[in-house]
Design a protein around this motif. Structure first.
Motif, mmCIF file in Angstrom:
data_model
loop_
_atom_site.group_PDB
_atom_site.id
_atom_site.type_symbol
_atom_site.label_atom_id
_atom_site.label_comp_id
_atom_site.label_asym_id
_atom_site.label_seq_id
_atom_site.Cartn_x
_atom_site.Cartn_y
_atom_site.Cartn_z
ATOM 1 N N CYS A 112 -64.879 -60.060 22.625
ATOM 2 C CA CYS A 112 -64.796 -59.316 21.369
ATOM 3 C C CYS A 112 -64.471 -60.276 20.233
ATOM 4 O O CYS A 112 -63.592 -61.113 20.358
ATOM 5 N N CYS A 115 -60.646 -59.286 18.919
ATOM 6 C CA CYS A 115 -59.419 -59.453 19.713
ATOM 7 C C CYS A 115 -59.577 -60.487 20.819
ATOM 8 O O CYS A 115 -58.604 -60.842 21.476
ATOM 9 N N CYS A 133 -65.976 -52.958 21.975
ATOM 10 C CA CYS A 133 -64.818 -53.484 22.711
ATOM 11 C C CYS A 133 -63.901 -52.323 23.096
ATOM 12 O O CYS A 133 -63.407 -51.611 22.215
ATOM 13 N N CYS A 136 -59.859 -53.076 21.842
ATOM 14 C CA CYS A 136 -59.401 -52.776 20.476
ATOM 15 C C CYS A 136 -60.216 -51.646 19.835
ATOM 16 O O CYS A 136 -59.993 -51.297 18.684
HETATM 17 ZN ZN LIG Z 1 -61.630 -56.141 20.800
#
Ligand SMILES: [Zn+2]
Ligand SMILES: [Zn+2]
Length: 305
Positions: A112, A115, A133, A136
């Motif tokens: 991602c 994050c 993702c 997050c």
């Molecule tokens: Zn993420």
């Protein structure tokens, strides 16, 4: 008719359904004739295949299409596509005017960009192929898809098809050629602090590439854009990573663990340095304001990384 024509007039020409049928017929017949290597079709060949009352009606419609969608070769009274005709008929045959089929979610490898977690799922959102993702709950990367791309593919096969197209697009745009219209792409580098991002951007610089003809826009983290330089392709290949075999979502993790970094090393004119680190080796690329690589450096640092 011809080059003076407006886009309005071009679409009006197609309001009669027999004309689209003629274009489709020419494309199918060309395909059937491919072993003969003849790209044009005679009046009588078209007449045999299109449902039309009489030759004068066909003659009228062919006349309307000629100059815009078809070219006429007077010496043998045959017809072939213009650029516009070919573009349009391929679009119609591929049925890319339909809505794409639903996709996924497909669990996939990659990181991602917000994050750094390796928890991506591919879905189709707003007609875009979205790497979502689940850690997050944000879209990690989005790329356009076309209905024909989604129609007969699922799972890994579909992810591969998106990655392949992305690689082709990025290789062209890196050299200033638009992947959509072949017009000129111009690239500049933006500071991510000047751009409204939905989260903390993983790198301080991104490339912004725009087609001067059709306005296609592509943007990438600077190290990802630089990764398609031949020196980087070779460096990563030597360290077990095939840059040309992956979608860009596979690279997001490298931005998080500082394997791929970018910094500005000079201003006025601006110069940027991208570093790729694999095992104990480092490749440095130096780029100017247009993200063009000016020179490269390989460094071996024993005992590090
Ligand atoms: Zn993420
Ligand atoms: Zn373009």
């Amino acid at each position: 008719m011809g080059s003076e024509q407006t886009a309005d007039e071009l679409f009006q020409l197609l309001s009669d359904e027999i004309r689209l049928d003629i274009l489709r017929t020419v494309a199918v017949a060309q395909n059937e004739n491919k072993q003969r290597g003849v790209a044009s079709l005679s009046f009588s060949e078209i007449y045999d295949r299109v449902e039309v009352d009489d030759t004068s009606k066909l003659s009228y419609h062919l006349g309307e299409l000629t100059g815009t969608f078809l070219r006429k070769h007077d010496e043998n009274d045959s017809y072939a596509f213009t650029h516009a005709g070919e573009q349009l008929v391929r679009f119609v045959l591929a049925e890319n005017y339909r809505q794409p089929d639903p996709v996924g979610p497909i669990e996939t490898e990659g990181g991602c960009q917000w994050c750094g977690e390796q928890t991506l799922e591919a879905i189709l959102e707003d007609q875009y192929f979205m790497m979502y993702c689940t850690a997050c709950e944000r879209g990690a990367t989005a790329y356009r898809v076309r209905p024909a791309q989604v129609r007969d593919r699922t799972g890994e096969d579909l992810i591969d098809a998106v990655a392949r197209e992305q690689v082709g697009d990025l290789l062209k745009s890196r050299r200033g050629v638009c992947p959509d219209c072949a017009g000129r792409i111009e690239t500049e580098i933006w500071d991510t602090e000047d751009v409204p991002f939905p989260g903390e951007p993983p790198v301080p610089f991104i490339t912004a590439s725009e087609c001067q003809s059709c306005l296609r826009f592509l943007s990438l983290p600077l190290p990802v854009a630089a990764a398609y330089h031949p020196e980087s392709i070779s460096f990563h290949w030597g360290h077990g990573l095939d840059i040309l075999d992956a979608g860009i979502w596979k690279f997001n993790g490298y931005l998080y663990d500082d394997q791929w970094t970018a910094e500005r090393v000079a201003t006025d004119p601006a110069e940027y340095r991208v570093e790729f680190r694999r095992e104990e080796a480092t490749l440095r690329l130096f780029l100017d304001e247009t993200a063009t690589v000016t020179h490269t450096e390989r460094v071996r640092r024993r005992g590090q990384r």
